[in-house]
Design a protein around this motif. Sequence first.
Motif, mmCIF file in Angstrom:
data_model
loop_
_atom_site.group_PDB
_atom_site.id
_atom_site.type_symbol
_atom_site.label_atom_id
_atom_site.label_comp_id
_atom_site.label_asym_id
_atom_site.label_seq_id
_atom_site.Cartn_x
_atom_site.Cartn_y
_atom_site.Cartn_z
ATOM 1 N N SER A 150 0.823 -1.211 0.000
ATOM 2 C CA SER A 150 0.000 0.000 0.000
ATOM 3 C C SER A 150 0.858 1.262 0.000
ATOM 4 O O SER A 150 0.367 2.355 -0.299
ATOM 5 C CB SER A 150 -0.937 0.014 1.213
ATOM 6 N N LEU A 151 2.151 1.107 0.329
ATOM 7 C CA LEU A 151 3.056 2.253 0.308
ATOM 8 C C LEU A 151 3.146 2.852 -1.093
ATOM 9 O O LEU A 151 3.385 4.055 -1.248
ATOM 10 C CB LEU A 151 4.449 1.833 0.797
ATOM 11 N N LYS A 152 2.919 2.045 -2.113
ATOM 12 C CA LYS A 152 3.002 2.537 -3.479
ATOM 13 C C LYS A 152 1.913 3.562 -3.771
ATOM 14 O O LYS A 152 2.072 4.424 -4.635
ATOM 15 C CB LYS A 152 2.907 1.378 -4.468
ATOM 16 N N GLN A 153 0.789 3.476 -3.044
ATOM 17 C CA GLN A 153 -0.264 4.472 -3.183
ATOM 18 C C GLN A 153 -0.094 5.606 -2.167
ATOM 19 O O GLN A 153 -0.268 6.777 -2.491
ATOM 20 C CB GLN A 153 -1.646 3.832 -2.988
ATOM 21 N N ARG A 154 0.277 5.241 -0.950
ATOM 22 C CA ARG A 154 0.402 6.247 0.112
ATOM 23 C C ARG A 154 1.587 7.168 -0.099
ATOM 24 O O ARG A 154 1.503 8.373 0.131
ATOM 25 C CB ARG A 154 0.522 5.531 1.471
ATOM 26 N N ASP A 155 2.719 6.602 -0.522
ATOM 27 C CA ASP A 155 3.932 7.393 -0.718
ATOM 28 C C ASP A 155 4.747 6.744 -1.835
ATOM 29 O O ASP A 155 5.725 6.042 -1.581
ATOM 30 C CB ASP A 155 4.740 7.446 0.584
ATOM 31 N N PRO A 156 4.335 6.960 -3.095
ATOM 32 C CA PRO A 156 4.987 6.264 -4.217
ATOM 33 C C PRO A 156 6.468 6.580 -4.340
ATOM 34 O O PRO A 156 7.250 5.721 -4.768
ATOM 35 C CB PRO A 156 4.207 6.734 -5.441
ATOM 36 N N GLU A 157 6.886 7.803 -3.974
ATOM 37 C CA GLU A 157 8.296 8.143 -4.067
ATOM 38 C C GLU A 157 9.124 7.305 -3.091
ATOM 39 O O GLU A 157 10.225 6.847 -3.417
ATOM 40 C CB GLU A 157 8.510 9.632 -3.784
ATOM 41 N N GLU A 164 14.816 1.029 -5.477
ATOM 42 C CA GLU A 164 16.084 1.430 -6.074
ATOM 43 C C GLU A 164 17.266 1.029 -5.185
ATOM 44 O O GLU A 164 18.299 0.567 -5.673
ATOM 45 C CB GLU A 164 16.092 2.949 -6.305
ATOM 46 N N ILE A 165 17.117 1.203 -3.868
ATOM 47 C CA ILE A 165 18.176 0.797 -2.939
ATOM 48 C C ILE A 165 18.369 -0.715 -2.992
ATOM 49 O O ILE A 165 19.498 -1.215 -3.040
ATOM 50 C CB ILE A 165 17.848 1.267 -1.508
ATOM 51 N N GLU A 238 9.206 2.620 6.250
ATOM 52 C CA GLU A 238 7.839 3.004 5.917
ATOM 53 C C GLU A 238 7.287 4.075 6.856
ATOM 54 O O GLU A 238 6.533 4.959 6.435
ATOM 55 C CB GLU A 238 6.933 1.770 5.966
ATOM 56 N N ARG A 239 7.614 3.973 8.131
ATOM 57 C CA ARG A 239 7.104 4.903 9.152
ATOM 58 C C ARG A 239 8.279 5.412 9.973
ATOM 59 O O ARG A 239 8.371 5.209 11.193
ATOM 60 C CB ARG A 239 6.107 4.204 10.064
ATOM 61 N N ALA A 240 9.198 6.093 9.305
ATOM 62 C CA ALA A 240 10.455 6.481 9.945
ATOM 63 C C ALA A 240 10.246 7.386 11.154
ATOM 64 O O ALA A 240 10.930 7.239 12.166
ATOM 65 C CB ALA A 240 11.365 7.164 8.929
#
Length: 260
Positions: A150-157, A164-165, A238-240
């Motif tokens: 769901s992170l791809k919708q909540r925070d795609p960047e 990438e990492i 995800e929730r830093a």
Amino acid sequence: MPALKRPNCDIYYEESGNGPAIIFAHGAGGNHLSWWQQVPLFAKNYRCVAFDHRGWGRSIPTGGPGPAAFVDDLIALMDELRIDQAALVAQSMGGWSCLGAALQAPERVAALVMADTIGGLMTDAIRGPWEATRARLREQGLATLAYDQSLKQRDPELAFLYEEIMALNPPRDPALMGTLSDLAPDPDAVASLQIPILWVVGGNDPLITPAAMRAAHEHVPGSQYYEIPATGHSVYFERAEEFNGQLSRFLRDAGWGNGI
């Protein structure tokens, strides 16, 4: 390029800041870059060290022994950097390194944070969730389980940066990760650890589930447990903000610096 010379591998590391030491140990989906949301913040008050496990990032092995050397690599890194004692912060695969180091040299570990990891600990209560984890890995692979999709919708960047990492890691034999199952610590020794331990898990973690993490916490008297809702296998990424707040509080309560 800073590197520790070890058998069949130069272990890459980076350090920032001054003060009590924190060593960050990444999971199988990451490398030293994964801690970009922790190191700059904690380096204001701590000496922060992030490294690449052998076979990940810039730590390119020329042969074995693979994960069997993780613990000795970590302790050797502390020796190289003249770190007598440190707080160890582990995520997923890094838990094998950090829990193993705590068992091998408990006097050198001021505090231990186990994020989405049981570090190989196996009890009757953990076995069921762990077998389910292995089945999910076989069916879906790490790429889709390393963080909550769901992170791809909540925070795609942020999701893009995670991938990438992860893509910067060199190719490796898929069977390599299976060797972690053979490196289980003695459950009685883990339960007897006298250092502060915090178990942190994402409420949606499909790999190291909350059930497994609660069982690990309950196995170690005096340890702490914290669950971050609506979060997957990479709570630190995800929730830093919430993860960093809990890490800061825990270190402060453990008497390891003043937090952030």
